[in-house]
Design a protein around this motif. Sequence first.
Motif, PDB file in Angstrom:
ATOM      1  N   ARG A  81       0.875  -1.162   0.000  1.00 58.16           N
ATOM      2  CA  ARG A  81       0.000   0.000   0.000  1.00 58.16           C
ATOM      3  C   ARG A  81       0.918   1.219   0.000  1.00 58.16           C
ATOM      4  NH1 ARG A  81       0.280  -1.843   5.346  1.00 58.16           N
ATOM      5  NH2 ARG A  81       1.061  -0.259   6.819  1.00 58.16           N
TER       6      ARG A  81
ATOM      7  N   ASN B 250       1.537   6.528   3.094  1.00 64.44           N
ATOM      8  CA  ASN B 250       0.530   7.275   3.856  1.00 64.44           C
ATOM      9  C   ASN B 250      -0.869   6.854   3.418  1.00 64.44           C
ATOM     10  OD1 ASN B 250       2.402   8.848   5.335  1.00 64.44           O
ATOM     11  ND2 ASN B 250       2.676  10.205   3.574  1.00 64.44           N
ATOM     12  N   ALA B 251      -1.072   5.563   3.341  1.00 63.48           N
ATOM     13  CA  ALA B 251      -2.324   5.020   2.814  1.00 63.48           C
ATOM     14  C   ALA B 251      -3.515   5.355   3.706  1.00 63.48           C
ATOM     15  CB  ALA B 251      -2.214   3.509   2.668  1.00 63.48           C
ATOM     16  N   SER B 252      -4.665   5.453   3.066  1.00 67.59           N
ATOM     17  CA  SER B 252      -5.909   5.685   3.790  1.00 67.59           C
ATOM     18  C   SER B 252      -6.299   4.423   4.554  1.00 67.59           C
ATOM     19  CB  SER B 252      -7.028   6.033   2.809  1.00 67.59           C
ATOM     20  OG  SER B 252      -7.282   4.917   1.951  1.00 67.59           O
ATOM     21  N   ALA B 253      -7.232   4.581   5.474  1.00 65.28           N
ATOM     22  CA  ALA B 253      -7.729   3.420   6.219  1.00 65.28           C
ATOM     23  C   ALA B 253      -8.371   2.416   5.270  1.00 65.28           C
ATOM     24  CB  ALA B 253      -8.732   3.876   7.276  1.00 65.28           C
ATOM     25  N   ALA B 254      -9.004   2.927   4.214  1.00 64.40           N
ATOM     26  CA  ALA B 254      -9.653   2.048   3.241  1.00 64.40           C
ATOM     27  C   ALA B 254      -8.622   1.205   2.497  1.00 64.40           C
ATOM     28  CB  ALA B 254     -10.472   2.878   2.253  1.00 64.40           C
ATOM     29  N   SER B 255      -7.493   1.808   2.125  1.00 62.62           N
ATOM     30  CA  SER B 255      -6.433   1.059   1.443  1.00 62.62           C
ATOM     31  C   SER B 255      -5.822   0.021   2.365  1.00 62.62           C
ATOM     32  CB  SER B 255      -5.339   2.008   0.936  1.00 62.62           C
ATOM     33  OG  SER B 255      -5.781   2.745  -0.182  1.00 62.62           O
ATOM     34  N   ARG B 256      -5.664   0.370   3.622  1.00 66.87           N
ATOM     35  CA  ARG B 256      -5.144  -0.590   4.593  1.00 66.87           C
ATOM     36  C   ARG B 256      -6.095  -1.780   4.748  1.00 66.87           C
ATOM     37  NH1 ARG B 256      -1.161   1.440   8.250  1.00 66.87           N
ATOM     38  NH2 ARG B 256      -0.557   3.577   7.735  1.00 66.87           N
TER      39      ARG B 256
ATOM     40  N   LYS C  70      -6.875   7.579  -6.652  1.00 68.63           N
ATOM     41  CA  LYS C  70      -7.780   8.290  -5.749  1.00 68.63           C
ATOM     42  C   LYS C  70      -8.700   7.351  -4.983  1.00 68.63           C
ATOM     43  CE  LYS C  70      -7.803  12.506  -8.550  1.00 68.63           C
ATOM     44  NZ  LYS C  70      -8.625  13.455  -9.341  1.00 68.63           N
TER      45      LYS C  70
ATOM     46  N   PRO D  85      -9.078   3.316  -2.908  1.00 68.23           N
ATOM     47  CA  PRO D  85      -8.242   2.339  -2.205  1.00 68.23           C
ATOM     48  C   PRO D  85      -7.424   1.537  -3.216  1.00 68.23           C
ATOM     49  CG  PRO D  85     -10.440   2.363  -1.281  1.00 68.23           C
ATOM     50  CD  PRO D  85     -10.493   3.229  -2.496  1.00 68.23           C
TER      51      PRO D  85
END
Length: 247
Positions: free
Chosen positions: A93, A96-102, A138, A140
């Motif tokens: 990922r 600085n991935a978003s929570a959705a990407s995580r 833009k 996940p």
Amino acid sequence: MKKVWIDAGHGGKDPGAVGNGLQEKVIALTVSLGVKQRLEDEYEGVQVHLSRSTDVFLELDERTDAANKAGADLLVSIHCNAGGGAGGFESFRYTNASAASRSLQNVLHTEIMAALKPFGVIDRGQKAANLHMCRESKMPAVLTENLFIDVASDAVKLKRQEVIDALIAGHVAGIAKYLGLKRKEGKPMTKERDINVVSSWAAPAWEAATKDGLFDGSRPGAPFTREEAAAVLLRMEKNILEKLKAK
């Protein structure tokens, strides 16, 4: 309708990692096409878009720009690895991935490793890196590194259709679980392979082996018994002796 963007890494003039008779771009495309087919065939309410469906070269920004413009709900970029010693599977990922990407990475990684468990693939873990495909998307986004082209033990696995099928199944299961997709009624969990159709990665070798008389050209995807192996070895020995006599 959920939109899934599948990015087959490399392509065209860029083969990606190369080794042991394999090219990363070919495996990435094979897995990507399989994921699209299975997701759309087996699940309701999903549309799968591909960065490429043939062996063409695309710049990285062309890939992410297209995915962003399409308004995809998630992106998965499919690759193979190189230079990893013992080999294995890993996923990435953005740093600085978003929570959705995580969340996507966690589900996808878990499902792929579950599918690969019967084949003894090493789990190299979930990682973060400053990769374009994950950074500029833009939605996940996760990049998967599906075994190592240049590690002999991994290359042997990647040449097995059942391992390719497992990679496809793992990606499909992870995406479907993350999006909460509903399976179509009457659709089986897996598809049986057509043993009369040669796998794309094996086509050149199969053609050469058939031309040399090692096989009769039928049932390329059928299981291989020890008695059949004995017959092939004898044919190989005969071919070698004939070539030596001809010199």
